[in-house]
Design an enzyme around this catalytic site. Structure first.
Site, PDB file in Angstrom:
ATOM      1  N   GLY A 272      76.317  81.728  10.898  1.00 50.29           N
ATOM      2  CA  GLY A 272      76.276  83.614  10.978  1.00 50.29           C
ATOM      3  C   GLY A 272      75.571  84.546   9.907  1.00 50.29           C
ATOM      4  O   GLY A 272      74.899  84.114   8.970  1.00 50.29           O
ATOM      5  N   CYS A 349      92.540 105.837  -0.995  1.00 50.72           N
ATOM      6  CA  CYS A 349      93.879 105.466  -2.481  1.00 50.72           C
ATOM      7  C   CYS A 349      94.921 104.763  -2.397  1.00 50.72           C
ATOM      8  O   CYS A 349      95.810 104.146  -2.189  1.00 50.72           O
ATOM      9  CB  CYS A 349      94.723 107.503  -1.521  1.00 50.72           C
ATOM     10  SG  CYS A 349      94.233 108.192  -1.300  1.00 50.72           S
TER      11      CYS A 349
HETATM   12  C1  LIG Z   1      82.102  82.262  12.812  1.00 49.53           C
HETATM   13  C2  LIG Z   1      82.214  80.589  13.030  1.00 49.53           C
HETATM   14  C3  LIG Z   1      80.721  80.399  12.762  1.00 49.53           C
HETATM   15  C4  LIG Z   1      79.949  81.228  12.289  1.00 49.53           C
HETATM   16  O1  LIG Z   1      80.098  80.381  10.948  1.00 49.53           O
HETATM   17  P1  LIG Z   1      79.772  80.763   9.428  1.00 49.53           P
HETATM   18  O2  LIG Z   1      79.954  81.050   8.176  1.00 49.53           O
HETATM   19  O3  LIG Z   1      79.712  82.793   9.512  1.00 49.53           O
HETATM   20  O4  LIG Z   1      78.083  80.665   9.129  1.00 49.53           O
HETATM   21  C5  LIG Z   1      80.084  79.655  13.901  1.00 49.53           C
HETATM   22  N1  LIG Z   1      81.121  79.052  14.615  1.00 49.53           N
HETATM   23  C6  LIG Z   1      82.167  79.108  15.259  1.00 49.53           C
HETATM   24  C7  LIG Z   1      83.108  78.492  15.813  1.00 49.53           C
HETATM   25  C8  LIG Z   1      82.983  80.309  14.150  1.00 49.53           C
HETATM   26  O5  LIG Z   1      83.647  80.927  14.384  1.00 49.53           O
END
Ligand SMILES: *Cc1c(COP(=O)(O)O)cnc(C)c1O
Length: 401
Positions: A272, A349
């Site tokens: 991601g 704040c």
């Molecule tokens: C959050 C997540 C990802 C992606 O992780 P990144 O660190 O953003 O690459 C992939 N698989 C699962 C199951 C996740 O929870």
């Protein structure tokens, strides 16, 4: 990378703060990832990093599908990019969310517990039209990691006690249930493991080999095929060195070797952050510059209620100052003393509203603009934007839609 600074320089003042997404840069990066994986591993984007519809659409030509983690994401992604397969993961799936996913024909379920498997099995059984194919299930397993996770790991989801996935000790029982006809609406499809984030390519490859080896042994014990192993996401992003990138080329080569050793299984990755982070910027301007007990602070329009990433990860968000010459007031312009580093804070704040600490910013003045990089993932969508009721940022998209 000149397009974004020029665009931000030219924005009317009342358009700040703003998020700017460079969709061409995003596409170029996604194409690079895709080509490094070389068809030897499938590429699924983890939507929670940034679910922006234009981002999802821009990624569509380069990904094999999307990983979603809630009923909301299932609906949103199904409507935004209707033709690509979804995998539904995440702990605490409700029966209503599972029913939504079944209705939306989600391709894979990443099952997180024995109870969830039973809920899914009973709903899939009710849901199945007579001609519906069985639902493909990956068991998400919290595998042991030989030698533990690397000390540099940013977040650990597995390899130690955690709420994510099933305990390895329960895996055999669940594989048996999935392969002995107990759950006619479900089909065993393999193993999913997302154990850590912030790993370099060599660290990821080491983990991938452990996951695949463990999964192959599990399938062999049950004399069943292993159609798929999903080794998760978590590819490192270095906020302190924004020009350094995860080594996708080395990762792709290593995954190809692993795939050669396991030709019976499709390998899948689901990054991601490392996909979308580089394509987004947060731009704003300096409202005030002040000295306090010997340190210099620049107070920005906006703050961590728009860009929570540095507060939640405890880092300094990389930034660039774009000098603005206009100063509309008759009194002197507040400015940082020569040679003094500047701490960039927002309008909230709370002392936690810090975007970057002690940044060299020679000549910084009130009215200058500041451009924060690496704001394309876990940025706007994780921010508590109703806190203090400041206006929301504008959103701009550069490049072809
Ligand atoms: C959050 C997540 C990802 C992606 O992780 P990144 O660190 O953003 O690459 C992939 N698989 C699962 C199951 C996740 O929870």
């Amino acid at each position: 990378m000149t397009a974004v600074p020029d665009f931000v320089r030219a924005l009317p003042a009342d358009e700040l703060p703003a998020y700017v997404h460079d969709l061409d840069a995003l596409r170029g990066h996604a194409a690079h990832i895709r080509s490094c994986l070389g068809g030897r591993a499938e590429f699924q984007y983890a939507v929670k990093a940034n679910p922006d519809a234009r981002v999802l659409t821009a990624l569509a030509p380069y990904v094999d599908g999307y990983e979603v983690s809630s009923g909301g994401e299932v609906d949103h992604v199904s409507e935004t990019v209707p033709d690509l397969p979804l995998a539904f993961g995440g702990p605490g799936k409700t029966p209503a969310e599972i029913a939504t996913a079944l209705r939306r024909k989600v391709a894979r379920f990443h099952v997180e517990s024995a109870h969830e498997l039973r809920v899914l099995a009973s709903l899939a059984h009710h849901h199945a039209a007579s001609d519906a194919p069985p639902v493909g299930v990956l068991l998400r397993v919290n595998l042991p990691v030989a030698g533990g996770l690397p000390a540099t790991t940013a977040l650990a989801m597995g390899g130690r006690p955690s709420p994510f996935g099933i305990d390895p000790g329960e895996a055999d029982d669940l594989v048996r249930q999935l392969t002995d006809g107990s759950h006619p609406g479900l089909r065993w499809h393999g193993v999913h493991a997302h154990l850590a984030s912030g790993l370099t390519a060599p660290q990821q490859l080491d983990l991938a080999r452990q996951i695949v080896t463990w999964s192959a042994a599990l399938a062999a014990r049950h004399r069943v095929p292993l159609p798929e192993v999903n080794i998760g996401g978590g590819m490192a992003v270095d906020y302190a060195r924004p020009s350094e990138r995860f080594d996708w080329a080395a990762f792709g080569t290593g995954l190809a070797d692993l795939a050669d050793d396991h030709p019976e299984s499709v390998l899948k990755v689901e990054p991601g952050r490392a996909v979308t982070v580089y394509g987004g910027w947060y731009a704003t301007d300096v409202l005030d510059v002040k000295r306090s007990h010997g340190e210099t602070f620049a107070v920005l329009r906006g703050g961590t209620h728009h860009l929570r990433t540095p507060a939640t990860k405890g880092h300094d968000q990389p930034c660039t100052v774009l000098a603005v010459d206009d100063w509309p007031h008759p009194w002197p312009r507040p400015a940082a003393p020569d040679g003094e580093p500047v701490t960039f804070v927002g309008q909230l704040c709370t002392p936690k509203d810090v975007l970057a600490r002690r940044v060299p910013a020679p000549g910084l003045r009130a009215g200058d603009r500041v451009l924060f990089a690496l704001a394309g993932a876990y940025a706007w969508n994780i921010s508590h934007h109703d806190f203090l009721m400041h206006p929301k940022p504008r959103f701009h998209y550069l490049g072809a839609p």
